[in-house]
Scaffold this motif. Structure first.
Motif, mmCIF file in Angstrom:
data_model
loop_
_atom_site.group_PDB
_atom_site.id
_atom_site.type_symbol
_atom_site.label_atom_id
_atom_site.label_comp_id
_atom_site.label_asym_id
_atom_site.label_seq_id
_atom_site.Cartn_x
_atom_site.Cartn_y
_atom_site.Cartn_z
ATOM 1 N N ARG A 150 7.413 10.713 -12.379
ATOM 2 C CA ARG A 150 6.679 9.482 -12.674
ATOM 3 C C ARG A 150 7.326 8.289 -11.972
ATOM 4 N NH1 ARG A 150 6.962 11.589 -17.907
ATOM 5 N NH2 ARG A 150 8.127 9.805 -18.689
ATOM 6 N N TYR A 151 8.658 8.268 -11.954
ATOM 7 C CA TYR A 151 9.378 7.194 -11.271
ATOM 8 C C TYR A 151 9.098 7.243 -9.767
ATOM 9 C CZ TYR A 151 13.159 4.314 -9.489
ATOM 10 O OH TYR A 151 13.884 3.352 -8.822
ATOM 11 N N LEU A 152 9.164 8.433 -9.177
ATOM 12 C CA LEU A 152 8.902 8.567 -7.742
ATOM 13 C C LEU A 152 7.469 8.162 -7.391
ATOM 14 C CD1 LEU A 152 10.794 11.905 -7.010
ATOM 15 C CD2 LEU A 152 11.378 9.616 -6.140
ATOM 16 N N LYS A 153 6.534 8.487 -8.257
ATOM 17 C CA LYS A 153 5.136 8.090 -8.043
ATOM 18 C C LYS A 153 5.006 6.567 -8.074
ATOM 19 C CE LYS A 153 0.433 8.809 -9.713
ATOM 20 N NZ LYS A 153 -0.443 9.481 -10.665
ATOM 21 N N LEU A 154 5.640 5.925 -9.042
ATOM 22 C CA LEU A 154 5.617 4.467 -9.127
ATOM 23 C C LEU A 154 6.270 3.858 -7.886
ATOM 24 C CD1 LEU A 154 4.958 1.912 -10.793
ATOM 25 C CD2 LEU A 154 7.220 2.161 -11.856
ATOM 26 N N MET A 155 7.377 4.439 -7.464
ATOM 27 C CA MET A 155 8.096 3.953 -6.293
ATOM 28 C C MET A 155 7.204 4.045 -5.042
ATOM 29 S SD MET A 155 12.043 4.847 -5.361
ATOM 30 C CE MET A 155 11.786 6.493 -4.764
ATOM 31 N N LYS A 156 6.425 5.117 -4.938
ATOM 32 C CA LYS A 156 5.540 5.311 -3.787
ATOM 33 C C LYS A 156 4.325 4.378 -3.851
ATOM 34 C CE LYS A 156 2.640 8.757 -1.549
ATOM 35 N NZ LYS A 156 1.947 10.017 -1.714
ATOM 36 N N GLU A 157 3.698 4.257 -5.031
ATOM 37 C CA GLU A 157 2.453 3.496 -5.162
ATOM 38 C C GLU A 157 2.664 1.991 -5.273
ATOM 39 O OE1 GLU A 157 0.371 5.288 -8.448
ATOM 40 O OE2 GLU A 157 -0.125 7.076 -7.280
ATOM 41 N N LYS A 158 3.739 1.579 -5.932
ATOM 42 C CA LYS A 158 3.982 0.147 -6.127
ATOM 43 C C LYS A 158 5.479 -0.157 -5.963
ATOM 44 C CE LYS A 158 0.006 -0.635 -9.147
ATOM 45 N NZ LYS A 158 -0.474 -1.224 -10.411
ATOM 46 N N PRO A 159 5.981 -0.026 -4.719
ATOM 47 C CA PRO A 159 7.424 -0.218 -4.498
ATOM 48 C C PRO A 159 7.917 -1.614 -4.876
ATOM 49 C CG PRO A 159 6.231 -0.146 -2.411
ATOM 50 C CD PRO A 159 5.252 0.230 -3.479
ATOM 51 N N GLN A 160 7.043 -2.619 -4.832
ATOM 52 C CA GLN A 160 7.457 -3.971 -5.185
ATOM 53 C C GLN A 160 7.892 -4.060 -6.647
ATOM 54 O OE1 GLN A 160 4.393 -2.719 -4.636
ATOM 55 N NE2 GLN A 160 2.869 -4.335 -4.616
ATOM 56 N N ILE A 161 7.396 -3.171 -7.492
ATOM 57 C CA ILE A 161 7.823 -3.150 -8.896
ATOM 58 C C ILE A 161 9.280 -2.696 -8.972
ATOM 59 C CG2 ILE A 161 7.503 -1.968 -11.110
ATOM 60 C CD1 ILE A 161 4.472 -2.006 -10.434
ATOM 61 N N ILE A 162 9.600 -1.647 -8.240
ATOM 62 C CA ILE A 162 10.970 -1.121 -8.244
ATOM 63 C C ILE A 162 11.945 -2.197 -7.757
ATOM 64 C CG2 ILE A 162 12.488 0.695 -7.334
ATOM 65 C CD1 ILE A 162 10.152 1.677 -9.219
ATOM 66 N N ARG A 163 11.531 -2.986 -6.761
ATOM 67 C CA ARG A 163 12.412 -4.011 -6.179
ATOM 68 C C ARG A 163 12.534 -5.276 -7.025
ATOM 69 N NH1 ARG A 163 9.358 -2.608 -1.532
ATOM 70 N NH2 ARG A 163 8.178 -4.546 -1.762
ATOM 71 N N ASN A 164 11.515 -5.598 -7.843
ATOM 72 C CA ASN A 164 11.466 -6.926 -8.459
ATOM 73 C C ASN A 164 11.404 -6.982 -9.979
ATOM 74 O OD1 ASN A 164 11.236 -8.626 -5.972
ATOM 75 N ND2 ASN A 164 9.426 -7.352 -5.676
ATOM 76 N N VAL A 165 11.259 -5.859 -10.622
ATOM 77 C CA VAL A 165 11.055 -5.857 -12.077
ATOM 78 C C VAL A 165 12.323 -5.357 -12.763
ATOM 79 C CG1 VAL A 165 9.699 -4.804 -13.936
ATOM 80 C CG2 VAL A 165 8.561 -5.551 -11.839
ATOM 81 N N PRO A 166 12.712 -5.987 -13.885
ATOM 82 C CA PRO A 166 13.889 -5.514 -14.621
ATOM 83 C C PRO A 166 13.745 -4.043 -15.040
ATOM 84 C CG PRO A 166 13.191 -7.665 -15.447
ATOM 85 C CD PRO A 166 12.127 -7.196 -14.498
ATOM 86 N N LEU A 167 14.865 -3.310 -14.971
ATOM 87 C CA LEU A 167 14.863 -1.879 -15.288
ATOM 88 C C LEU A 167 14.321 -1.592 -16.686
ATOM 89 C CD1 LEU A 167 18.204 -0.491 -13.810
ATOM 90 C CD2 LEU A 167 15.885 -0.317 -12.900
ATOM 91 N N LYS A 168 14.619 -2.456 -17.628
ATOM 92 C CA LYS A 168 14.160 -2.242 -19.002
ATOM 93 C C LYS A 168 12.631 -2.181 -19.065
ATOM 94 C CE LYS A 168 14.693 -4.267 -23.605
ATOM 95 N NZ LYS A 168 15.598 -3.373 -24.301
ATOM 96 N N GLN A 169 11.949 -3.034 -18.293
ATOM 97 C CA GLN A 169 10.487 -3.042 -18.273
ATOM 98 C C GLN A 169 9.928 -1.800 -17.566
ATOM 99 O OE1 GLN A 169 9.311 -6.835 -16.608
ATOM 100 N NE2 GLN A 169 10.305 -7.973 -18.260
#
Length: 188
Positions: A150-169
């Protein structure tokens, strides 16, 4: 016409004139980091198209923990459909994760254009169908995919979230703990 509006509203039945009408009903608006677009209990009166920044949807669980339900990125429609279309209090909060530029259209303007422009009605049907599919896929992913997948899918589809959103969220969105997400990030 604003490029991201043209991108979002692309449909073969929408003419340039239709797109210009749609664009004329949108207003540019900005929200600073941590500002709310909509709070739980409020009734939504508009939706937004995100030009830049990130918005998150979240709820409070039975222990009052914040659980992220959605992330909205560039060219996404930022909306709580049940509140907007059924005119009921929102169960979700919409909050800017970072400074955002959005294009807002009121419910009344949306309704007027929806009844006036055939291509807009068809665009809406396609958009809602895609949203139902996406929600179903997300619920299946929670059951059928590992947290790492699920994390890898999020990283692929919306990488800006991985770069800019707090880990807790991100962790709450993935349905895992912060420590599990930290472990997954170390392993990848």
């Amino acid at each position: 016409m604003q490029q991201n509006l043209k991108f979002v509203y692309q449909h073969p039945l929408l003419s340039e004139n239709d797109l210009e009408k749609l664009a004329s009903k949108h207003q540019r608006t900005e929200f600073k980091k941590n500002e709310f677009l909509l709070r739980e209990g409020e009734i939504s009166a508009e939706y937004y198209i995100l030009e830049s920044g990130i918005v998150r949807g979240f709820v409070h669980d039975y222990d009052q923990n914040e659980i992220t339900t959605e992330f909205f990125v560039e060219n996404d429609i930022v909306i709580v459909p049940s509140s907007l279309f059924q005119k009921i209090p929102s169960q979700e909060n919409l909050q800017a994760v970072m400074d955002c530029v959005l294009w807002k259209i009121s419910y009344d303007d949306f309704q007027e254009l929806f009844h006036e422009i055939e291509g807009f009605r068809e665009w809406g049907r396609v958009w809602f169908s895609y949203q139902v599919f996406s929600m179903k896929q997300r619920s299946l992913d929670v059951v059928m995919k590992t947290a790492s997948e699920r994390y890898l899918k999020l990283m692929k589809e919306k990488p800006q979230i991985i770069r800019n959103v707090p880990l807790k969220q991100i962790a709450s969105y993935l349905g895992i703990t912060d420590s599990s997400l930290s472990r997954i990030r170390r392993e990848i």
